[in-house]
Design a protein around this motif. Structure first.
Motif, PDB file in Angstrom:
ATOM      1  N   ILE A   1      -7.067 -44.213  13.110  1.00 54.70           N
ATOM      2  CA  ILE A   1      -7.841 -44.075  14.348  1.00 54.70           C
ATOM      3  C   ILE A   1      -8.511 -42.707  14.313  1.00 54.70           C
ATOM      4  O   ILE A   1      -7.817 -41.679  14.257  1.00 54.70           O
ATOM      5  CB  ILE A   1      -6.925 -44.178  15.579  1.00 54.70           C
ATOM      6  N   ASN A   2      -9.825 -42.691  14.310  1.00 57.95           N
ATOM      7  CA  ASN A   2     -10.564 -41.432  14.340  1.00 57.95           C
ATOM      8  C   ASN A   2     -11.074 -41.231  15.767  1.00 57.95           C
ATOM      9  O   ASN A   2     -11.822 -42.057  16.285  1.00 57.95           O
ATOM     10  CB  ASN A   2     -11.727 -41.460  13.344  1.00 57.95           C
ATOM     11  N   GLU A   3     -10.648 -40.131  16.393  1.00 53.96           N
ATOM     12  CA  GLU A   3     -10.935 -39.957  17.815  1.00 53.96           C
ATOM     13  C   GLU A   3     -12.408 -39.693  18.131  1.00 53.96           C
ATOM     14  O   GLU A   3     -12.920 -40.190  19.126  1.00 53.96           O
ATOM     15  CB  GLU A   3     -10.076 -38.829  18.388  1.00 53.96           C
ATOM     16  N   LYS A   4     -13.080 -38.905  17.308  1.00 59.15           N
ATOM     17  CA  LYS A   4     -14.476 -38.554  17.611  1.00 59.15           C
ATOM     18  C   LYS A   4     -15.283 -38.436  16.323  1.00 59.15           C
ATOM     19  O   LYS A   4     -14.750 -38.154  15.266  1.00 59.15           O
ATOM     20  CB  LYS A   4     -14.544 -37.213  18.346  1.00 59.15           C
ATOM     21  N   LYS A   5     -16.583 -38.599  16.449  1.00 61.11           N
ATOM     22  CA  LYS A   5     -17.586 -38.369  15.394  1.00 61.11           C
ATOM     23  C   LYS A   5     -17.211 -38.990  14.052  1.00 61.11           C
ATOM     24  O   LYS A   5     -17.009 -38.254  13.092  1.00 61.11           O
ATOM     25  CB  LYS A   5     -17.878 -36.881  15.272  1.00 61.11           C
ATOM     26  N   PRO A   6     -17.158 -40.253  13.901  1.00 60.86           N
ATOM     27  CA  PRO A   6     -17.347 -41.244  14.949  1.00 60.86           C
ATOM     28  C   PRO A   6     -16.010 -41.647  15.572  1.00 60.86           C
ATOM     29  O   PRO A   6     -14.970 -41.583  14.914  1.00 60.86           O
ATOM     30  CB  PRO A   6     -17.924 -42.436  14.185  1.00 60.86           C
ATOM     31  N   ARG A   7     -16.039 -42.056  16.821  1.00 60.28           N
ATOM     32  CA  ARG A   7     -14.864 -42.656  17.454  1.00 60.28           C
ATOM     33  C   ARG A   7     -14.766 -44.046  16.864  1.00 60.28           C
ATOM     34  O   ARG A   7     -15.626 -44.885  17.086  1.00 60.28           O
ATOM     35  CB  ARG A   7     -15.050 -42.718  18.961  1.00 60.28           C
ATOM     36  N   ALA A   8     -13.735 -44.260  16.029  1.00 60.23           N
ATOM     37  CA  ALA A   8     -13.722 -45.493  15.249  1.00 60.23           C
ATOM     38  C   ALA A   8     -12.328 -45.878  14.782  1.00 60.23           C
ATOM     39  O   ALA A   8     -11.423 -45.054  14.719  1.00 60.23           O
ATOM     40  CB  ALA A   8     -14.616 -45.323  14.019  1.00 60.23           C
ATOM     41  N   VAL A   9     -12.219 -47.158  14.424  1.00 60.57           N
ATOM     42  CA  VAL A   9     -11.060 -47.669  13.704  1.00 60.57           C
ATOM     43  C   VAL A   9     -11.497 -47.760  12.247  1.00 60.57           C
ATOM     44  O   VAL A   9     -12.514 -48.389  11.939  1.00 60.57           O
ATOM     45  CB  VAL A   9     -10.639 -49.057  14.231  1.00 60.57           C
ATOM     46  N   LEU A  10     -10.750 -47.096  11.370  1.00 58.45           N
ATOM     47  CA  LEU A  10     -11.082 -47.079   9.950  1.00 58.45           C
ATOM     48  C   LEU A  10     -10.044 -47.902   9.194  1.00 58.45           C
ATOM     49  O   LEU A  10      -8.844 -47.705   9.371  1.00 58.45           O
ATOM     50  CB  LEU A  10     -11.069 -45.642   9.424  1.00 58.45           C
ATOM     51  N   PHE A  11     -10.504 -48.819   8.365  1.00 53.06           N
ATOM     52  CA  PHE A  11      -9.615 -49.618   7.532  1.00 53.06           C
ATOM     53  C   PHE A  11      -9.684 -49.045   6.128  1.00 53.06           C
ATOM     54  O   PHE A  11     -10.763 -48.990   5.531  1.00 53.06           O
ATOM     55  CB  PHE A  11     -10.055 -51.090   7.544  1.00 53.06           C
ATOM     56  N   LEU A  12      -8.539 -48.598   5.590  1.00 48.56           N
ATOM     57  CA  LEU A  12      -8.486 -47.903   4.320  1.00 48.56           C
ATOM     58  C   LEU A  12      -7.737 -48.729   3.273  1.00 48.56           C
ATOM     59  O   LEU A  12      -6.801 -49.452   3.603  1.00 48.56           O
ATOM     60  CB  LEU A  12      -7.768 -46.565   4.471  1.00 48.56           C
ATOM     61  N   ASP A  13      -8.125 -48.548   2.034  1.00 48.47           N
ATOM     62  CA  ASP A  13      -7.364 -49.085   0.913  1.00 48.47           C
ATOM     63  C   ASP A  13      -6.188 -48.131   0.722  1.00 48.47           C
ATOM     64  O   ASP A  13      -6.398 -46.944   0.431  1.00 48.47           O
ATOM     65  CB  ASP A  13      -8.244 -49.127  -0.337  1.00 48.47           C
ATOM     66  N   PRO A  14      -4.949 -48.578   0.874  1.00 50.93           N
ATOM     67  CA  PRO A  14      -3.821 -47.648   0.780  1.00 50.93           C
ATOM     68  C   PRO A  14      -3.578 -47.101  -0.627  1.00 50.93           C
ATOM     69  O   PRO A  14      -2.887 -46.107  -0.782  1.00 50.93           O
ATOM     70  CB  PRO A  14      -2.624 -48.474   1.262  1.00 50.93           C
ATOM     71  N   THR A  15      -4.169 -47.700  -1.631  1.00 52.07           N
ATOM     72  CA  THR A  15      -3.952 -47.214  -2.999  1.00 52.07           C
ATOM     73  C   THR A  15      -4.826 -46.015  -3.342  1.00 52.07           C
ATOM     74  O   THR A  15      -4.427 -45.166  -4.128  1.00 52.07           O
ATOM     75  CB  THR A  15      -4.204 -48.328  -4.041  1.00 52.07           C
ATOM     76  N   ASN A  16      -6.027 -45.934  -2.751  1.00 55.17           N
ATOM     77  CA  ASN A  16      -6.916 -44.809  -3.071  1.00 55.17           C
ATOM     78  C   ASN A  16      -7.467 -44.098  -1.827  1.00 55.17           C
ATOM     79  O   ASN A  16      -8.231 -43.159  -1.947  1.00 55.17           O
ATOM     80  CB  ASN A  16      -8.077 -45.277  -3.956  1.00 55.17           C
ATOM     81  N   LEU A  17      -7.101 -44.584  -0.645  1.00 50.34           N
ATOM     82  CA  LEU A  17      -7.492 -44.010   0.648  1.00 50.34           C
ATOM     83  C   LEU A  17      -8.996 -44.054   0.902  1.00 50.34           C
ATOM     84  O   LEU A  17      -9.517 -43.294   1.714  1.00 50.34           O
ATOM     85  CB  LEU A  17      -6.945 -42.590   0.819  1.00 50.34           C
TER      86      LEU A  17
END
Length: 191
Positions: free
Chosen positions: A137-153
């Motif tokens: 969860i990124n609060e600002k700039k951008p306020r967003a939900v980020l989906f990451l690959d857990p193997t390489n981030l």
């Protein structure tokens, strides 16, 4: 200076849990009846065991003011993920011989300006037809939900919160209602 909060709760087993942690920020299941938690006043993680005891681990590679706001755990691979808000960095650890060992660290988004970077993490386990993912969860700039690959981030997908329309009659945009966007969780049954 912030006061120390002493969280206290009771497991179904009856074990009372008490720990000292400056400004606890996030909580993640360890997959075995315990929890991991971080606070934004130290570069440590606390593992709360099912019997009510806890272990605190220093996390190498983090500054004293790491501002930890997120924690997630991959029980299958035994990987711990922590997020620093100011740096918008996710760092991955394994544990060997009772010590945390740094595995990887990546800046995910632009550095937060004080209060505004990564606020929460959740691990989504792999299931048929879908690889494992890490949600940030990124609060600002951008306020967003980020989906990451857990193997390489690496970021797989970004959902900007200002782009999500809320239900008619409630607010024009979801971002109008989410002034301090800070946490997430995953349904353990559906992933």
């Amino acid at each position: 200076m912030a006061s120390t909060i002493v969280p206290s709760f009771r497991y179904e087993s009856g074990a009372d849990i008490r720990l000292r942690l400056e400004q606890p920020s996030d909580l993640a299941s360890d997959g075995a009846g315990g929890f991991w938690t971080v606070g934004d006043e130290s570069p440590n993680v606390v593992h709360i065991l099912p019997d009510g005891t806890s272990e605190e681990f220093g996390l190498p590679g983090l500054p004293a003011d790491a501002d930890l706001e997120g924690v997630a755990y991959d029980a299958r691979e035994k990987l711990l993920y922590v997020a620093g808000e100011r740096s918008s960095t996710v760092t991955v650890y394994t544990f060997k011989n009772g010590f945390a060992e740094l595995k990887r660290s990546e800046q995910i988004a632009g550095p937060g300006s004080g209060n505004g970077g990564i606020e929460g993490l959740a691990f989504v386990p792999e299931k048929p037809g879908r690889p494992a993912q890490l949600i940030a969860i990124n609060e600002k700039k951008p306020r967003a939900v980020l989906f990451l690959d857990p193997t390489n981030l690496r970021i797989l997908r970004t959902i900007k919160i200002g782009d999500i329309e809320s239900r008619p009659g409630i607010a024009a945009k979801a971002s109008d209602e989410l002034d301090d966007f800070s946490g997430c969780t995953v349904d353990p049954k559906t992933g």
